[in-house]
Write an enzyme that holds these catalytic residues in place. Structure first.
Site, short mmCIF file in Angstrom:
data_model
loop_
_atom_site.label_atom_id
_atom_site.label_comp_id
_atom_site.label_asym_id
_atom_site.label_seq_id
_atom_site.Cartn_x
_atom_site.Cartn_y
_atom_site.Cartn_z
N HIS A 1 0.83 -1.20 0.00
CA HIS A 1 0.00 0.00 0.00
C HIS A 1 0.87 1.26 0.00
O HIS A 1 0.59 2.22 -0.71
CB HIS A 1 -0.92 0.01 1.22
CG HIS A 1 -2.11 -0.87 1.11
ND1 HIS A 1 -2.01 -2.25 1.14
CD2 HIS A 1 -3.43 -0.60 1.00
CE1 HIS A 1 -3.22 -2.77 1.05
NE2 HIS A 1 -4.12 -1.79 0.96
N HIS B 1 1.69 -3.61 9.34
CA HIS B 1 3.06 -3.31 8.91
C HIS B 1 3.83 -2.62 10.02
O HIS B 1 3.28 -1.84 10.79
CB HIS B 1 3.08 -2.38 7.69
CG HIS B 1 2.74 -3.06 6.42
ND1 HIS B 1 3.57 -3.99 5.83
CD2 HIS B 1 1.67 -2.95 5.61
CE1 HIS B 1 3.02 -4.43 4.72
NE2 HIS B 1 1.85 -3.82 4.57
#
Length: 192
Positions: free
Chosen positions: A112, A157
């Site tokens: 992303h 993440h």
């Protein structure tokens, strides 16, 4: 990026990451969880693939063949490179709290974040010769920043995954832009 990658390959931990993630989650998750889930969905693989196809078509019809090629090779190569890096590093995702979204690929680098930085860089480079350059910079930085922070807030993440994603997206798009070297805009499109 090289030092960061070496540390990941050697399974070294960055001491600041877990405390920083826990503090961000505790402080901001109640207010920003819905925005983070929204960005997760709209930054996903299928949505971004469709958006990339639309941007290629738009660039072809509006700015010309070179701009369409730049659109395909810039953000497209960034995503491909990010996928290869994920496979190479195979870093497990953080497991710090129950997640609102599930991810099944490796953690490093953030896809992303890679795509958001690639799109932001692409937009700035395309609009640089116009009066829209500074709005593009502001929008690009806000978009990539929000996307990266949302990945950390969702717990999918580590901060270094996001940083590596941003650097990957930025470097690949700048590299493709440099390789093309010639103007990306049709003369008539630039004069509009």
């Amino acid at each position: 990026m090289g030092k960061l990658g070496d540390s990941i390959l050697e399974n070294e931990r960055f001491r600041f990451e877990t405390p920083w993630m826990l503090a961000a989650h505790e402080r901001f998750s109640a207010q920003l969880d819905s925005l983070a889930v929204f960005l997760h969905f709209w930054g996903g693989t299928w949505v971004m693939a469709g958006l990339l196809l639309l941007l290629i078509a738009w660039a072809w019809t509006t700015l010309g063949r070179r701009a369409a090629l730049f659109t395909l090779l810039g953000p497209g190569s960034a995503v491909a490179t990010g996928s290869v890096l994920k496979f190479t590093f195979d870093r497990p995702r953080p497991e710090l709290w129950p997640r609102l979204v599930q991810e099944h690929s490796a953690s490093f680098p953030s896809g992303h974040a890679t795509m958001s930085a690639a799109l932001a860089t692409w937009l700035v480079l395309l609009l640089w010769p116009t009066r829209w350059r500074w709005p593009a910079v502001v929008i690009g930085v806000l978009y990539a920043g929000a996307m990266g922070f949302s990945r950390i807030l969702l717990g999918v993440h580590y901060p270094t995954d996001v940083l590596a994603g941003w650097l990957t997206g930025l470097a690949i798009v700048l590299g493709v832009f440099r390789l093309l070297r010639q103007p990306l805009w049709r003369r008539e499109a630039a004069q509009r």
